[in-house]
Write an enzyme that holds these catalytic residues in place. Structure first.
Site, PDB file in Angstrom:
ATOM      1  N   TYR A 154       0.860  -1.185   0.000  1.00  0.00           N
ATOM      2  CA  TYR A 154       0.000   0.000   0.000  1.00  0.00           C
ATOM      3  C   TYR A 154       0.892   1.230   0.000  1.00  0.00           C
ATOM      4  O   TYR A 154       1.828   1.325   0.799  1.00  0.00           O
ATOM      5  CB  TYR A 154      -0.888  -0.012   1.258  1.00  0.00           C
ATOM      6  CG  TYR A 154      -1.803   1.176   1.414  1.00  0.00           C
ATOM      7  CD1 TYR A 154      -1.566   2.128   2.403  1.00  0.00           C
ATOM      8  CD2 TYR A 154      -2.909   1.357   0.584  1.00  0.00           C
ATOM      9  CE1 TYR A 154      -2.413   3.218   2.569  1.00  0.00           C
ATOM     10  CE2 TYR A 154      -3.762   2.447   0.735  1.00  0.00           C
ATOM     11  CZ  TYR A 154      -3.509   3.376   1.732  1.00  0.00           C
ATOM     12  OH  TYR A 154      -4.352   4.453   1.898  1.00  0.00           O
ATOM     13  N   ASP A 249       9.331   2.640  -0.189  1.00  0.00           N
ATOM     14  CA  ASP A 249       8.290   3.367   0.543  1.00  0.00           C
ATOM     15  C   ASP A 249       8.488   3.028   2.021  1.00  0.00           C
ATOM     16  O   ASP A 249       8.060   1.973   2.480  1.00  0.00           O
ATOM     17  CB  ASP A 249       6.906   2.950   0.046  1.00  0.00           C
ATOM     18  CG  ASP A 249       5.809   3.609   0.863  1.00  0.00           C
ATOM     19  OD1 ASP A 249       4.617   3.421   0.532  1.00  0.00           O
ATOM     20  OD2 ASP A 249       6.137   4.299   1.854  1.00  0.00           O
ATOM     21  N   LYS A 277       4.486   9.396   8.874  1.00  0.00           N
ATOM     22  CA  LYS A 277       4.269   8.858  10.229  1.00  0.00           C
ATOM     23  C   LYS A 277       5.283   9.378  11.253  1.00  0.00           C
ATOM     24  O   LYS A 277       5.205  10.498  11.709  1.00  0.00           O
ATOM     25  CB  LYS A 277       4.270   7.326  10.161  1.00  0.00           C
ATOM     26  CG  LYS A 277       3.085   6.779   9.321  1.00  0.00           C
ATOM     27  CD  LYS A 277       3.077   5.278   9.272  1.00  0.00           C
ATOM     28  CE  LYS A 277       2.130   4.758   8.222  1.00  0.00           C
ATOM     29  NZ  LYS A 277       0.733   4.662   8.677  1.00  0.00           N
TER      30      LYS A 277
HETATM   31  P1  KE4 Z   1      -0.851   8.280   4.749  1.00  0.00           P
HETATM   32  O1  KE4 Z   1      -1.368   9.011   3.528  1.00  0.00           O
HETATM   33  O2  KE4 Z   1      -1.911   7.433   5.423  1.00  0.00           O
HETATM   34  O3  KE4 Z   1      -0.081   9.189   5.717  1.00  0.00           O
HETATM   35  O4  KE4 Z   1       0.303   7.268   4.236  1.00  0.00           O
HETATM   36  C1  KE4 Z   1      -0.008   6.334   3.224  1.00  0.00           C
HETATM   37  C2  KE4 Z   1       0.939   5.167   3.341  1.00  0.00           C
HETATM   38  C3  KE4 Z   1       1.965   5.044   2.416  1.00  0.00           C
HETATM   39  N1  KE4 Z   1       2.853   4.036   2.489  1.00  0.00           N
HETATM   40  C4  KE4 Z   1       2.776   3.105   3.476  1.00  0.00           C
HETATM   41  C5  KE4 Z   1       3.790   2.002   3.512  1.00  0.00           C
HETATM   42  C6  KE4 Z   1       1.746   3.179   4.454  1.00  0.00           C
HETATM   43  O5  KE4 Z   1       1.687   2.241   5.423  1.00  0.00           O
HETATM   44  C7  KE4 Z   1       0.813   4.227   4.390  1.00  0.00           C
HETATM   45  C8  KE4 Z   1      -0.326   4.359   5.371  1.00  0.00           C
HETATM   46  N2  KE4 Z   1      -0.495   3.281   6.299  1.00  0.00           N
HETATM   47  C9  KE4 Z   1      -1.849   3.047   6.761  1.00  0.00           C
HETATM   48  C10 KE4 Z   1      -1.799   1.874   7.738  1.00  0.00           C
HETATM   49  N3  KE4 Z   1      -1.413   0.673   7.109  1.00  0.00           N
HETATM   50  C11 KE4 Z   1      -2.456   4.254   7.388  1.00  0.00           C
HETATM   51  C12 KE4 Z   1      -3.680   3.979   8.218  1.00  0.00           C
HETATM   52  C13 KE4 Z   1      -4.929   4.315   7.489  1.00  0.00           C
HETATM   53  O6  KE4 Z   1      -4.984   4.231   6.249  1.00  0.00           O
HETATM   54  O7  KE4 Z   1      -5.888   4.675   8.198  1.00  0.00           O
END
Ligand code: KE4
Length: 437
Positions: A154, A249, A277
């Protein structure tokens, strides 16, 4: 292991129910992000009131040991005294300038010093933004439109990444997402994680058309999946051989797997890296960075456009700076490793003891288990896990005051605030719940 007498409550979630019911009339699914709605684990989603250290309290006053850590940022423990104090101080100067501020230099320098691939960095406001921008940069630098991602990984919710994505997309069992035009995803090629042959084949089938490969160097969005020996090194070679870029990533793994991220841990240096994060310490921040010759393409230094009203704002910079300062203290990653090892090994041991097929593991402050005899090498393997067993486990742990990510397709996170006693309590709860699965 010490016997801990757990208070098993049929959780009083009256206020959570009330607030969540109202929320569902105001916001789609009652949430600001899908995974929070507990769709895949069932039961009443919990509405929280406050956090501190390793703990989180809901609006009904129930306390939980928290292994979600707001999905990664809370690695020093929630609401760390030093982070709050530094925010209080900087708050007096205002919340956003929309102009250069010295705090951006400080955090940029810390990130550049820490992350092997990063010679220059741009701050944005989320991991999604960082991944969107890095893909545009990959294409701008190489002049090629195609990109390879891995099934179950993701990279945020931008259109071009919503192809066989992990995290909430996997949690909700969405094939991809409506509203994403084929024209956008036709340039997104996918391969199974840990499958170098599949990647080589994609390059052979698309000669001179692939800008690069983007991946989670340790997967946290299909559940916890580690790279097979040689996988990251193999990708480094294949991308080099094809004049394509390798992009890690590290939004989730950055500063969690090691201070220098997975690229430091595995000694494989990509061309570009995304972060998020932890570098925001709980405030909205993302970043992308890498080789100077590539980053100098980013406007206004170069022609590749990307912008953001709140990018580099003083509050987020401050929380990030303080968080990285705390992480840089000697012994932090040894402590995280020790605590997480006890937790992960304990959960796997209990799975065996209670006759529940289980696999998984940990690296530093990131862990995950699958109700699956394993091994789990990729997303297809992960999908074979017993999801109903996971749901029962999640609910049982919740009732015993342990808050785990509400999806089999998410990783778990520990922090510097988790104590041996917290692990004892967690394992005691897991023993009870697993015995009843
Ligand atoms: P954000 O746009 O959520 O800050 O980051 C996206 C993203 C990009 N790359 C990786 C490897 C990530 O894990 C994420 C976001 N992680 C999720 C949890 N697996 C955020 C939680 C959510 O979507 O509510």
């Amino acid at each position: 292991m010490k016997e801990i007498n757990l208070v098993v409550t049929t959780l009083n979630t009256t206020k959570s129910e009330e607030i969540f019911a109202a929320a569902q009339k105001l916001m789609p699914g009652g949430v600001s992000s899908p995974v929070r709605a507990f769709k895949s684990v069932g039961g009443q989603p919990i509405v929280f009131d406050r956090v501190k250290g390793a703990y989180i309290w809901d609006v009904d006053g129930n306390q939980y040991i928290d292994y979600v850590g707001t999905w990664g940022p809370a690695i020093c423990g929630h609401a760390h005294r030093d982070v709050l104090n530094s925010l209080k101080e900087v708050l007096e100067k205002g919340t956003s300038f929309g102009a250069p501020c010295a705090l951006e230099n400080i955090l940029a320098e810390m990130v550049i010093d820490a992350v092997p691939s990063i010679e220059m960095v741009r701050f944005v406001n989320s991991g999604t933004e960082a991944c969107m921008a890095v893909l545009r940069l990959m294409r701008a630098f190489t002049g090629r439109d195609k990109v390879i991602k891995f099934e179950g990984c993701y990279h945020g919710h931008a259109d071009m990444f919503l192809v066989k994505a992990g995290s909430g997309v996997a949690t909700l069992g969405l094939p991809d997402s409506p509203g994403v035009p084929k024209s956008v995803t036709s340039n997104t090629l996918t391969a199974p994680y840990n499958d170098l042959e599949a990647v080589k084949q994609l390059f052979a089938d698309n000669p001179g058309q692939i800008s690069g490969v983007i991946l989670e160097p340790v997967v946290g969005n299909s559940g916890f999946i580690t790279p097979d020996a040689g996988f990251l090194e193999g990708l480094r070679m294949i991308t080099k051989d094809n004049d394509a870029l390798l992009v890690f990533d590290e939004v989730m793994t950055g500063f969690r797997i090691a201070y220098g991220g997975a690229q430091e841990k595995f000694q494989v240096t990509p061309d570009l890296t995304t972060l998020g994060k932890i570098i925001g310490g709980g405030l909205p921040v993302g970043a992308y960075g890498g080789r100077e010759d590539i980053m100098s393409m980013v406007a206004p230094a170069g022609p590749m456009y990307q912008a953001g009203t709140l990018s580099g704002n003083p509050l987020a910079m401050t929380a990030g700076i303080k968080t990285l300062e705390l992480l840089k203290e000697p012994g932090t990653y040894e402590q995280l490793d020790k605590i997480t090892k006890r937790l992960a090994d304990g959960l796997l041991e209990l799975g065996k003891e209670t006759g529940n097929p289980i696999c998984g593991g940990y690296i530093s402050a990131m862990f995950g288990i699958f109700f699956n005899k394993g091994p789990v090498h990729d997303y297809d393997d992960a999908k074979k896990s017993d999801l109903s067993k996971f749901s029962k486990f999640h609910r049982g742990m919740l009732e015993r005051g342990i808050y785990l990510a509400p999806s089999q397709f998410e990783a778990g996170f520990t922090s510097l605030a988790h104590t041996e006693e917290d692990i004892d309590k967690t394992l005691a709860a897991a023993k009870e719940v697993m015995s009843g699965l």
